[in-house]
Design an enzyme around this catalytic site. Structure first.
Site, PDB file in Angstrom:
ATOM      1  N   THR A 209      -8.382  -0.694   3.891  1.00 19.47           N
ATOM      2  CA  THR A 209      -9.542  -1.437   3.380  1.00 19.47           C
ATOM      3  C   THR A 209     -10.338  -1.999   4.552  1.00 19.47           C
ATOM      4  O   THR A 209      -9.772  -2.283   5.608  1.00 19.47           O
ATOM      5  CB  THR A 209      -9.005  -2.601   2.522  1.00 19.47           C
ATOM      6  OG1 THR A 209      -8.387  -2.044   1.372  1.00 19.47           O
ATOM      7  CG2 THR A 209     -10.091  -3.572   2.091  1.00 19.47           C
ATOM      8  N   ARG A 237      -7.440   1.086 -12.238  1.00 19.16           N
ATOM      9  CA  ARG A 237      -6.842  -0.099 -11.600  1.00 19.16           C
ATOM     10  C   ARG A 237      -7.879  -0.753 -10.663  1.00 19.16           C
ATOM     11  O   ARG A 237      -8.560  -0.089  -9.904  1.00 19.16           O
ATOM     12  CB  ARG A 237      -5.615   0.324 -10.791  1.00 19.16           C
ATOM     13  CG  ARG A 237      -4.934  -0.809 -10.010  1.00 19.16           C
ATOM     14  CD  ARG A 237      -5.429  -0.887  -8.586  1.00 19.16           C
ATOM     15  NE  ARG A 237      -4.660  -1.833  -7.773  1.00 19.16           N
ATOM     16  CZ  ARG A 237      -5.034  -2.212  -6.564  1.00 19.16           C
ATOM     17  NH1 ARG A 237      -6.139  -1.768  -6.021  1.00 19.16           N
ATOM     18  NH2 ARG A 237      -4.298  -3.060  -5.886  1.00 19.16           N
ATOM     19  N   VAL A 238      -8.012  -2.063 -10.754  1.00 17.22           N
ATOM     20  CA  VAL A 238      -8.905  -2.795  -9.855  1.00 17.22           C
ATOM     21  C   VAL A 238      -8.063  -3.769  -9.047  1.00 17.22           C
ATOM     22  O   VAL A 238      -7.210  -4.467  -9.604  1.00 17.22           O
ATOM     23  CB  VAL A 238     -10.004  -3.545 -10.652  1.00 17.22           C
ATOM     24  CG1 VAL A 238     -10.834  -4.425  -9.730  1.00 17.22           C
ATOM     25  CG2 VAL A 238     -10.906  -2.555 -11.379  1.00 17.22           C
ATOM     26  N   GLY A 239      -8.303  -3.802  -7.744  1.00 15.76           N
ATOM     27  CA  GLY A 239      -7.534  -4.689  -6.868  1.00 15.76           C
ATOM     28  C   GLY A 239      -8.229  -6.018  -6.623  1.00 15.76           C
ATOM     29  O   GLY A 239      -9.116  -6.435  -7.390  1.00 15.76           O
ATOM     30  N   ASP A 240      -7.818  -6.667  -5.555  1.00 17.56           N
ATOM     31  CA  ASP A 240      -8.327  -8.005  -5.241  1.00 17.56           C
ATOM     32  C   ASP A 240      -9.701  -7.986  -4.576  1.00 17.56           C
ATOM     33  O   ASP A 240     -10.459  -8.950  -4.673  1.00 17.56           O
ATOM     34  CB  ASP A 240      -7.349  -8.725  -4.304  1.00 17.56           C
ATOM     35  CG  ASP A 240      -7.148  -7.951  -3.010  1.00 17.56           C
ATOM     36  OD1 ASP A 240      -6.953  -6.711  -3.071  1.00 17.56           O
ATOM     37  OD2 ASP A 240      -7.207  -8.565  -1.931  1.00 17.56           O
ATOM     38  N   THR A 260      -6.776  -8.095   2.798  1.00 20.39           N
ATOM     39  CA  THR A 260      -6.311  -6.714   2.665  1.00 20.39           C
ATOM     40  C   THR A 260      -4.809  -6.720   2.417  1.00 20.39           C
ATOM     41  O   THR A 260      -4.101  -7.570   2.952  1.00 20.39           O
ATOM     42  CB  THR A 260      -6.640  -5.885   3.918  1.00 20.39           C
ATOM     43  OG1 THR A 260      -5.901  -4.657   3.874  1.00 20.39           O
ATOM     44  CG2 THR A 260      -6.291  -6.607   5.215  1.00 20.39           C
ATOM     45  N   GLY A 261      -4.352  -5.784   1.608  1.00 16.07           N
ATOM     46  CA  GLY A 261      -2.927  -5.727   1.305  1.00 16.07           C
ATOM     47  C   GLY A 261      -2.761  -5.313  -0.138  1.00 16.07           C
ATOM     48  O   GLY A 261      -3.740  -4.914  -0.794  1.00 16.07           O
ATOM     49  N   THR A 262      -1.570  -5.400  -0.642  1.00 15.09           N
ATOM     50  CA  THR A 262      -1.338  -5.016  -2.042  1.00 15.09           C
ATOM     51  C   THR A 262      -2.013  -6.046  -2.949  1.00 15.09           C
ATOM     52  O   THR A 262      -1.557  -7.191  -3.090  1.00 15.09           O
ATOM     53  CB  THR A 262       0.172  -4.894  -2.326  1.00 15.09           C
ATOM     54  OG1 THR A 262       0.688  -3.918  -1.416  1.00 15.09           O
ATOM     55  CG2 THR A 262       0.430  -4.439  -3.750  1.00 15.09           C
ATOM     56  N   GLY A 263      -3.121  -5.607  -3.544  1.00 14.29           N
ATOM     57  CA  GLY A 263      -4.041  -6.530  -4.190  1.00 14.29           C
ATOM     58  C   GLY A 263      -3.450  -7.366  -5.307  1.00 14.29           C
ATOM     59  O   GLY A 263      -3.903  -8.482  -5.551  1.00 14.29           O
TER      60      GLY A 263
HETATM   61  N1  ASP Z   1      -6.369  -4.973  -1.230  1.00 17.26           N
HETATM   62  C1  ASP Z   1      -6.724  -3.627  -1.579  1.00 17.26           C
HETATM   63  C2  ASP Z   1      -6.409  -3.403  -3.036  1.00 17.26           C
HETATM   64  O1  ASP Z   1      -5.362  -3.818  -3.492  1.00 17.26           O
HETATM   65  C3  ASP Z   1      -6.007  -2.592  -0.762  1.00 17.26           C
HETATM   66  C4  ASP Z   1      -5.905  -2.838   0.703  1.00 17.26           C
HETATM   67  O2  ASP Z   1      -6.320  -3.844   1.227  1.00 17.26           O
HETATM   68  O3  ASP Z   1      -5.416  -1.953   1.377  1.00 17.26           O
HETATM   69  O4  ASP Z   1      -7.165  -2.756  -3.693  1.00 17.26           O
END
Ligand code: ASP
Length: 343
Positions: A209, A237-240, A260-263
């Site tokens: 991201t 699916r929608v993330g953060d 950034t990361g697992t949303g």
């Molecule tokens: N945060 C983003 C999401 O979960 C993914 C990422 O940052 O790599 O959509």
């Protein structure tokens, strides 16, 4: 910025622009002078596991990030708004195809990217976002149009694309997002999933991201984030990233954050807004607030990821609990530093 000024800035080396920006601030009132000295732009290219990337892939990402940050820097050095610097920088990262955003967005389980983005103005708290768009080359600019041309904050899917067309934004063909190696990865992953009938929940997180936060010479903060989301995500699916307060937030009274990361962890913990609220109400430093959220609370929940942040004094925070996060900083002296590992 006028066209003439844009042309001049485009042809002047970064260090010279920095000098002239500082000289130009001499006649300004005291508060404006200190802001002018303080302008800052911070960018990230995703937190996650960088050990699988080749040196050539890392060099390509670094080069793309440098080019993007130079463009964002020019906006700020020329007296432009943090909002413009954020959008300009992210557009270049989206176009580069090097990150999980824009052209480089990861494919969903259906084999096509669904992109999310958000942008927020710390001065007015105006914000715009799009989610699950499939035919938009620069979701960050569509997010900005949502902010400026609609009464809404978030548009998704077909409605967002209809709005884009109404604004004269060209819809790109799905082939615009095609990339040989990402397609190969997708097919390998699909074959592996079919073999094990796994849900995909145990997959090694890989992220790319992009996000930018900036403080301009007028003391205004802005934040933006753009992503293809997590690898192997379910369609829809929608993330953060496009959720204001989770992956993106800016408020002149506290700070600007791009995550950034697992949303899912960032959504459940409303990470970006939580960090800024701690700065505002607990009067702790941005570094302290971000450390408590990213390195303690998220770690306890096994939530992987990181943030970049800026407060109104120009203090920078870049925290991540993964083995890497590509991140870059440029201040008014024009020196761009980009790092990946913890150091
Ligand atoms: N945060 C983003 C999401 O979960 C993914 C990422 O940052 O790599 O959509």
């Amino acid at each position: 910025m006028t066209r003439a000024l844009t042309l001049i800035l485009a042809s002047v080396p970064i260090a010279l622009i920095a000098t002239s920006a500082m000289t130009a601030s001499k006649g300004l009132p005291q508060d404006k002078q200190s802001n002018a000295r303080n302008f800052v732009l911070v960018a990230h290219g995703g937190a996650g596991d960088y050990s699988h990337l080749t040196p050539e892939q890392i060099a390509a990402r670094r080069a793309a990030m440098t080019t993007a940050m130079e463009a964002g820097y020019k906006v700020l050095a020329g007296g432009g708004r943090s909002l413009d610097a954020v959008e300009t920088t992210i557009r270049i990262l989206e176009d580069s195809g090097q990150f999980d955003a824009g052209r480089g967005g990861y494919y969903t389980r259906d084999g096509v990217p669904e992109l999310d983005a958000a942008i927020m103005d710390g001065q007015t708290l105006n914000a715009g976002a799009v989610a699950a768009v499939k035919r938009i080359a620069n979701p960050i600019s569509l997010a900005r149009l949502v902010m400026e041309k609609t009464p809404h904050v978030l548009l998704v899917g077909a409605g967002a694309e209809q709005f884009a067309e109404s604004q004269g934004v060209r819809l790109v063909s799905p082939y615009y997002f095609f990339d040989e190696s990402r397609w190969k990865n997708y097919q390998e992953r699909r074959a592996a999933e079919e073999k094990t009938k796994s849900s995909g929940l145990s997959a090694q997180p890989v992220h790319g991201t992009v996000g930018v936060v900036a403080l301009d010479q007028s003391g205004n903060l802005a934040a933006g984030t753009s992503t293809g989301g997590t690898n192997w995500k379910m369609p829809g699916r929608v993330g953060d990233s496009p959720l204001i307060g989770s992956g993106t937030y800016a408020n002149n009274e506290s700070c600007a954050i791009s995550a950034t990361g697992t949303g899912e962890f960032f959504i459940r913990n409303v990470v970006a807004a939580d960090i800024c609220a701690r700065v505002k109400y607990l009067h702790v430093s941005l570094e302290q607030a971000a450390t408590d959220v990213i390195m303690k609370e998220l770690v306890e929940q096994h939530g992987d990821g990181g943030i970049i942040g800026l407060d109104r004094h120009g203090n920078v925070a870049m925290l991540f609990n993964t083995n890497g996060m590509m991140r870059g900083v440029v201040k008014s002296d024009g020196n761009i530093t980009i790092k990946i590992r913890q150091e």
